[in-house]
Write an enzyme that holds these catalytic residues in place. Structure first.
Site: not given
Length: 349
Positions: A198, A235-237
Site C-alpha cells: 500500500w 502496488v496498491k495506490q
C-alpha cells in the site's frame, strides 16, 4: 445498468480516449500469461510464482490476468465502529470471507486476526493476503504511523499466499517503515509468498491552496517506483485526481517533460503515469476503491475500474463500498467491477 449509463457524461471521453503520452506497446500488460511472461524472469522463487499464479487463477477473473481483491483492514485503520456499524454482520470474519467467496474475488486481504480466525475453514477456498502493519487511532491525540502487528512467519503459518504492508511516504516515520517492509518482503519471498505494498502518501503539507496532492500523479508515481524498488510484486495506490505535486510543494526533483509530454489532465493518462512508475507494468498496479458514499458507490467504483484497466493497471481493491451494505448488494457491486475487466470491448488505451 449499462456501462455508458454508469459513466454518464464522461462515457465518450473514458471509453474512446487514446493515450498519446506513454504508448501501450511500451507496457507489460496484464494477461493470462503474466507470470510466465513477466514474473518468471525475475529473482522470485518458484513458490512465489506458484502462489501468484494461484491468485490469478481464482474467482470470476480467473485466467484474465486481472485482480479483484476484498480488503478488510479498516477495523484497525479507521476503527471497527466506523467500518462495521453500517453492517454489524461484518464484525464476524467468517462473513467477510463468505463475501469474498460469493463475489468471486481473487483474494481477501486482511489482518492476521481476521485471517487467523478463519484459517482452517477458508485458506484453501480463497487466497489470503495477510496485512502485517497498521495505523491505529486509539492513541490520543491521534498519531499516524504504520507499525508491525504481525510477523511474516505468522502469515505463512495461517496459510497466506502473500503479505501486504503500508508505507506512508512523505511522513517523518517513512524511512523506518520502509526498512521494516523491505525486510518483511525479503522474508516473505524466501517463504514463497508474494508481496503487496500500500504505497500511500501522508503529510499535512501535501495539501496546499485547496488542492490535495496526496492524490497527485507525480507524487503517487514516485511512491509506486519506491514500492517496486523494495520488490513489491503488486502496488496498491489511490487513483490520481491531479498532478504537479512536486512543483506546487517546491521539493524533490522532477522533469518538465512529466507535465508537458508524459501526462495530460485526462484521468487515464494520469493513471498511465502510475503504471509507468511500476516498471512499465512489470509490477502490477491495483487502485483502491475508496470510502463508501452511499448511492453513488457503484458508478464511482466502475469508473475507477475502467480507468485502471484502460491505463494498463491490474485491477481494483474495494472494501468499504462492498461490506458497508447488505451482502447481495456488496456482491453485485464487486461483480459490476469485475464485469469491466471481463468486457473485451474495454481495451487498454
Amino acid at each position: 445498468m449499462e456501462l455508458k449509463e454508469l459513466l454518464g457524461d464522461e462515457a465518450p471521453s473514458l471509453l474512446t480516449h487514446e493515450c498519446r503520452t506513454i504508448s501501450r506497446d511500451r507496457l507489460q500488460l496484464p494477461g493470462p500469461d503474466f507470470v510466465d511472461r513477466v514474473v518468471a524472469a525475475s529473482d522470485r522463487p518458484p513458490a512465489v510464482l506458484r502462489n501468484l499464479q494461484h491468485v490469478f487463477g481464482t474467482g470470476r477473473l480467473a485466467g484474465t490476468g486481472y485482480l479483484s481483491i476484498l480488503p478488510v483492514d479498516q477495523g484497525v485503520e479507521h476503527s471497527a465502529a466506523a467500518s462495521f456499524a453500517p453492517n454489524p454482520a461484518y464484525f464476524d470474519p467468517v462473513n467477510l470471507c463468505e463475501l469474498a467467496v460469493e463475489a468471486g474475488c481473487n483474494a481477501i486481504a486482511s489482518t492476521v486476526g481476521v485471517l487467523g480466525m478463519t484459517s482452517r475453514r477458508y485458506a484453501h477456498r480463497i487466497p489470503f493476503i495477510a496485512k502485517l502493519n497498521h495505523n491505529q487511532l486509539l492513541t490520543y491525540p491521534n498519531s499516524y504511523d504504520q507499525v508491525m502487528f504481525a510477523s511474516v512467519k505468522q502469515a505463512f503459518d495461517l496459510g497466506a499466499v502473500a503479505v501486504g504492508a503500508t508505507v506512508y511516504f512523505g511522513a517523518p516515520e517513512s524511512m523506518r517503515q520502509l526498512q521494516e517492509v523491505r525486510e518483511a518482503f525479503a522474508h516473505a519471498h524466501e517463504l514463497g509468498m508474494f508481496t503487496v505494498l500500500w504505497a500511500y502518501l501522508r503529510n499535512p503539507e501535501f495539501k496546499r491552496d485547496g488542492t490535495d496532492y496526496h492524490v497527485s500523479a507525480d507524487l503517487t508515481g514516485q511512491a509506486n517506483h519506491l514500492a517496486a524498488t523494495v520488490e513489491a510484486d503488486i502496488v496498491k495506490q489511490k487513483q490520481p485526481e491531479n498532478n504537479g505535486g512536486f512543483r506546487a510543494l517546491g521539493f524533490g526533483k522532477t522533469d518538465d517533460r512529466v507535465y508537458d509530454e508524459l501526462t495530460t489532465d485526462h484521468p487515464i493518462d494520469l493513471t498511465r503515469w502510475q503504471v509507468a512508475n511500476c516498471y512499465l507494468g512489470r509490477v502490477g498496479l491495483i487502485n483502491s476503491g475508496g470510502a463508501s458514499a452511499g448511492g453513488g458507490d457503484l458508478a464511482k467504483a466502475v469508473r475507477t475500474a475502467l480507468i485502471n484497466k484502460r491505463a494498463g493497471g491490474m485491477g481494483l481493491i474495494v472494501g468499504r463500498k462492498s461490506f458497508q451494505r447488505p451482502r447481495d448488494e456488496g456482491v453485485a457491486l464487486i461483480n459490476a467491477i469485475q464485469d469491466v475487466y471481463l468486457d473485451d470491448t474495454v481495451t487498454v488505451a
